[in-house]
Design a protein around this motif. Structure first.
Motif, mmCIF file in Angstrom:
data_model
loop_
_atom_site.group_PDB
_atom_site.id
_atom_site.type_symbol
_atom_site.label_atom_id
_atom_site.label_comp_id
_atom_site.label_asym_id
_atom_site.label_seq_id
_atom_site.Cartn_x
_atom_site.Cartn_y
_atom_site.Cartn_z
ATOM 1 N N PHE A 1 84.833 1.884 70.104
ATOM 2 C CA PHE A 1 84.012 2.958 69.566
ATOM 3 C C PHE A 1 84.917 4.066 69.044
ATOM 4 C CE2 PHE A 1 81.206 1.070 72.806
ATOM 5 C CZ PHE A 1 80.111 0.782 72.004
ATOM 6 N N PRO A 2 84.607 4.617 67.880
ATOM 7 C CA PRO A 2 85.383 5.756 67.385
ATOM 8 C C PRO A 2 85.243 6.943 68.351
ATOM 9 C CG PRO A 2 83.895 4.913 65.682
ATOM 10 C CD PRO A 2 83.551 4.216 66.951
ATOM 11 N N ASP A 3 86.312 7.714 68.464
ATOM 12 C CA ASP A 3 86.299 8.865 69.373
ATOM 13 C C ASP A 3 85.184 9.850 69.039
ATOM 14 O OD1 ASP A 3 88.341 8.064 71.040
ATOM 15 O OD2 ASP A 3 89.892 9.054 69.860
ATOM 16 N N ASP A 4 84.932 10.064 67.743
ATOM 17 C CA ASP A 4 83.892 11.035 67.389
ATOM 18 C C ASP A 4 82.514 10.564 67.823
ATOM 19 O OD1 ASP A 4 83.981 9.068 65.295
ATOM 20 O OD2 ASP A 4 82.958 10.456 63.939
ATOM 21 N N LEU A 5 82.276 9.258 67.800
ATOM 22 C CA LEU A 5 80.988 8.731 68.257
ATOM 23 C C LEU A 5 80.869 8.874 69.774
ATOM 24 C CD1 LEU A 5 78.319 7.345 67.606
ATOM 25 C CD2 LEU A 5 79.518 5.147 67.684
ATOM 26 N N CYS B 1 70.305 12.426 65.817
ATOM 27 C CA CYS B 1 70.377 12.045 64.400
ATOM 28 C C CYS B 1 71.800 11.693 63.993
ATOM 29 C CB CYS B 1 69.834 13.165 63.521
ATOM 30 S SG CYS B 1 68.059 13.423 63.710
ATOM 31 N N ARG B 2 72.763 12.474 64.458
ATOM 32 C CA ARG B 2 74.159 12.206 64.103
ATOM 33 C C ARG B 2 74.650 10.901 64.716
ATOM 34 N NH1 ARG B 2 77.806 17.160 65.256
ATOM 35 N NH2 ARG B 2 79.304 15.815 64.218
ATOM 36 N N ILE B 3 74.223 10.593 65.923
ATOM 37 C CA ILE B 3 74.600 9.322 66.559
ATOM 38 C C ILE B 3 73.990 8.160 65.785
ATOM 39 C CG2 ILE B 3 74.264 7.893 68.621
ATOM 40 C CD1 ILE B 3 74.441 10.594 70.227
ATOM 41 N N GLU B 4 72.719 8.261 65.474
ATOM 42 C CA GLU B 4 72.019 7.185 64.772
ATOM 43 C C GLU B 4 72.584 6.948 63.377
ATOM 44 O OE1 GLU B 4 69.539 4.059 64.221
ATOM 45 O OE2 GLU B 4 69.849 5.159 66.083
ATOM 46 N N ALA B 5 73.005 8.012 62.692
ATOM 47 C CA ALA B 5 73.489 7.900 61.319
ATOM 48 C C ALA B 5 74.994 7.633 61.233
ATOM 49 C CB ALA B 5 73.158 9.182 60.557
ATOM 50 N N ARG C 1 71.944 -3.849 70.219
ATOM 51 C CA ARG C 1 71.455 -2.925 71.241
ATOM 52 C C ARG C 1 72.435 -2.864 72.406
ATOM 53 N NH1 ARG C 1 67.316 -0.044 72.054
ATOM 54 N NH2 ARG C 1 66.051 -0.905 70.395
ATOM 55 N N ALA C 2 73.077 -3.975 72.692
ATOM 56 C CA ALA C 2 74.063 -3.998 73.775
ATOM 57 C C ALA C 2 75.209 -3.023 73.475
ATOM 58 C CB ALA C 2 74.605 -5.406 73.975
ATOM 59 N N ALA C 3 75.579 -2.882 72.211
ATOM 60 C CA ALA C 3 76.632 -1.929 71.836
ATOM 61 C C ALA C 3 76.179 -0.504 72.126
ATOM 62 C CB ALA C 3 77.000 -2.088 70.363
ATOM 63 N N ARG C 4 74.914 -0.210 71.901
ATOM 64 C CA ARG C 4 74.396 1.137 72.185
ATOM 65 C C ARG C 4 74.413 1.416 73.688
ATOM 66 N NH1 ARG C 4 72.004 3.347 67.531
ATOM 67 N NH2 ARG C 4 71.775 1.793 65.906
ATOM 68 N N ARG D 1 77.295 4.009 78.327
ATOM 69 C CA ARG D 1 78.056 3.828 79.568
ATOM 70 C C ARG D 1 79.425 4.495 79.461
ATOM 71 N NH1 ARG D 1 81.891 1.165 81.822
ATOM 72 N NH2 ARG D 1 82.459 -0.072 80.019
ATOM 73 N N ARG D 2 80.120 4.244 78.365
ATOM 74 C CA ARG D 2 81.457 4.837 78.199
ATOM 75 C C ARG D 2 81.390 6.350 78.006
ATOM 76 N NH1 ARG D 2 84.646 0.701 74.221
ATOM 77 N NH2 ARG D 2 83.950 -1.210 75.232
ATOM 78 N N ALA D 3 80.387 6.790 77.270
ATOM 79 C CA ALA D 3 80.249 8.233 77.037
ATOM 80 C C ALA D 3 79.895 8.961 78.325
ATOM 81 C CB ALA D 3 79.192 8.494 75.969
#
Length: 79
Positions: free
Chosen positions: A6-10, A45-49, A60-63, A68-70
């Motif tokens: 996952f990108p750090d900003d996400l 909105c920023r997460i979704e986009a 969905r598993a990635a979400r 979990r990581r966040a």
């Protein structure tokens, strides 16, 4: 399956979402929640986009894994 990078900003966005949601849940009903609801909606909105989700095969598993990581990141940075 290979681990998801996952990108750090996400991760930062999701961690901020979790902290804001927790703060909102702790607010008294009569305390006024608009100041927390607005940023929560913006973060959602920023997460979704985020461009990460435009890559084919994101599931969905990635979400779930992102949350979990966040969650681990949110509590480390809040301490």
């Amino acid at each position: 399956m290979a681990p998801i990078h996952f990108p750090d900003d996400l991760l930062d966005l999701q961690a901020a979402w979790l902290r804001t949601y927790t703060d909102l849940a702790r607010q008294l009903v009569r305390a006024g929640t608009t100041t927390l609801r607005r940023p929560l909606i913006t973060l959602s909105c920023r997460i979704e986009a985020h461009p990460f989700w435009a890559i084919p095969g994101r599931s969905r598993a990635a979400r779930v894994e992102l949350r979990r990581r966040a969650r681990a990141r949110a509590w480390v940075t809040a301490a």
